[in-house]
Write a protein that holds these residues in place. Structure first.
Motif, short mmCIF file in Angstrom:
data_model
loop_
_atom_site.label_atom_id
_atom_site.label_comp_id
_atom_site.label_asym_id
_atom_site.label_seq_id
_atom_site.Cartn_x
_atom_site.Cartn_y
_atom_site.Cartn_z
N GLY A 161 47.50 55.53 43.77
CA GLY A 161 46.28 55.10 43.11
C GLY A 161 46.54 53.95 42.17
O GLY A 161 47.66 53.68 41.77
N ILE A 162 45.46 53.25 41.84
CA ILE A 162 45.54 52.11 40.93
C ILE A 162 44.21 51.99 40.21
O ILE A 162 43.16 52.33 40.76
CB ILE A 162 45.91 50.81 41.69
N GLY A 163 44.24 51.58 38.96
CA GLY A 163 43.01 51.41 38.20
C GLY A 163 43.23 50.47 37.04
O GLY A 163 44.36 50.18 36.67
N THR A 164 42.16 49.98 36.48
CA THR A 164 42.27 49.08 35.34
C THR A 164 42.02 49.84 34.05
O THR A 164 41.22 50.77 34.01
CB THR A 164 41.29 47.91 35.45
N GLY A 165 42.71 49.43 33.02
CA GLY A 165 42.52 50.01 31.70
C GLY A 165 41.84 48.99 30.80
O GLY A 165 41.00 48.20 31.25
N ALA A 166 42.23 48.97 29.56
CA ALA A 166 41.65 48.04 28.59
C ALA A 166 42.00 46.60 28.95
O ALA A 166 43.04 46.33 29.53
CB ALA A 166 42.17 48.37 27.20
N GLY A 167 41.10 45.69 28.61
CA GLY A 167 41.39 44.29 28.87
C GLY A 167 40.22 43.39 28.56
O GLY A 167 39.14 43.85 28.19
N ASP A 168 40.48 42.10 28.67
CA ASP A 168 39.44 41.09 28.49
C ASP A 168 39.76 39.94 29.44
O ASP A 168 40.55 40.11 30.37
CB ASP A 168 39.34 40.65 27.03
N GLU A 169 39.19 38.77 29.20
CA GLU A 169 39.39 37.65 30.12
C GLU A 169 40.80 37.06 30.06
O GLU A 169 41.18 36.27 30.92
CB GLU A 169 38.34 36.56 29.91
N ARG A 170 41.60 37.44 29.05
CA ARG A 170 42.95 36.87 28.91
C ARG A 170 44.07 37.87 29.16
O ARG A 170 45.20 37.46 29.41
CB ARG A 170 43.12 36.26 27.52
N GLN A 171 43.79 39.17 29.06
CA GLN A 171 44.83 40.18 29.27
C GLN A 171 44.20 41.46 29.80
O GLN A 171 43.01 41.71 29.59
CB GLN A 171 45.58 40.47 27.96
N ALA A 172 45.02 42.25 30.51
CA ALA A 172 44.51 43.51 31.06
C ALA A 172 45.68 44.46 31.29
O ALA A 172 46.81 44.03 31.56
CB ALA A 172 43.77 43.26 32.36
N ASP A 173 45.40 45.75 31.19
CA ASP A 173 46.36 46.79 31.54
C ASP A 173 45.92 47.39 32.88
O ASP A 173 44.75 47.71 33.08
CB ASP A 173 46.41 47.89 30.49
N VAL A 174 46.88 47.53 33.79
CA VAL A 174 46.62 48.11 35.10
C VAL A 174 47.43 49.40 35.20
O VAL A 174 48.63 49.40 34.92
CB VAL A 174 47.04 47.13 36.23
N LEU A 175 46.78 50.50 35.56
CA LEU A 175 47.45 51.78 35.74
C LEU A 175 47.84 51.92 37.20
O LEU A 175 47.01 51.74 38.09
CB LEU A 175 46.54 52.93 35.31
N VAL A 176 49.10 52.24 37.45
CA VAL A 176 49.62 52.38 38.81
C VAL A 176 50.18 53.79 38.94
O VAL A 176 51.00 54.22 38.13
CB VAL A 176 50.72 51.33 39.09
N PHE A 177 49.73 54.52 39.96
CA PHE A 177 50.18 55.89 40.21
C PHE A 177 50.98 55.90 41.51
O PHE A 177 50.54 55.37 42.52
CB PHE A 177 48.98 56.83 40.33
N VAL A 178 52.19 56.53 41.46
CA VAL A 178 53.03 56.59 42.65
C VAL A 178 53.56 58.01 42.84
O VAL A 178 53.75 58.75 41.88
CB VAL A 178 54.23 55.60 42.58
N ASP A 179 53.80 58.37 44.10
CA ASP A 179 54.47 59.61 44.46
C ASP A 179 55.82 59.22 45.04
O ASP A 179 55.91 58.37 45.93
CB ASP A 179 53.67 60.39 45.51
N GLN A 180 56.89 59.85 44.52
CA GLN A 180 58.23 59.51 44.95
C GLN A 180 58.91 60.78 45.48
O GLN A 180 58.78 61.84 44.88
CB GLN A 180 59.01 58.94 43.77
N LYS A 181 59.62 60.65 46.59
CA LYS A 181 60.33 61.78 47.16
C LYS A 181 61.77 61.38 47.42
O LYS A 181 62.03 60.32 47.99
CB LYS A 181 59.68 62.21 48.48
N SER A 182 62.72 62.22 46.98
CA SER A 182 64.13 61.98 47.27
C SER A 182 64.64 63.10 48.16
O SER A 182 64.24 64.25 48.02
CB SER A 182 64.96 61.88 45.99
#
Length: 78
Positions: free
Chosen positions: A23-44
């Motif tokens: 999954g991926i989504g945007t967090g706080a931000g404006d026209e000059r900066q933004a936080d992007v949330l990235v969700f990953v599943d990892q298997k070893s």
């Protein structure tokens, strides 16, 4: 010639780690900066152990540079 000390178990021959974007989504931000949330599943997986799963997320901080968005930082959590 043995690969390990006599009487000790064989070391694992390899480890395989796979990562899938869940999954991926945007967090706080404006026209000059933004936080992007990235969700990953990892298997070893190794020959010696059962598969292990780990769900992680990261906050990727970005800044705008003209028409491009550049990564300015990464913060991870599990």
């Amino acid at each position: 010639m043995p690969r390990h000390a006599p009487g000790r178990p064989d070391p694992p021959s390899s480890i395989v780690v796979t990562t899938e974007l869940s999954g991926i989504g945007t967090g706080a931000g404006d026209e000059r900066q933004a936080d992007v949330l990235v969700f990953v599943d990892q298997k070893s997986d190794t020959a010696a152990h059962k598969p292990r799963e780990l769900r992680m997320w990261a906050t990727v901080s970005t800044v705008r540079d003209g028409d491009e968005w550049l990564i300015s930082g990464v913060e991870t959590e599990s």
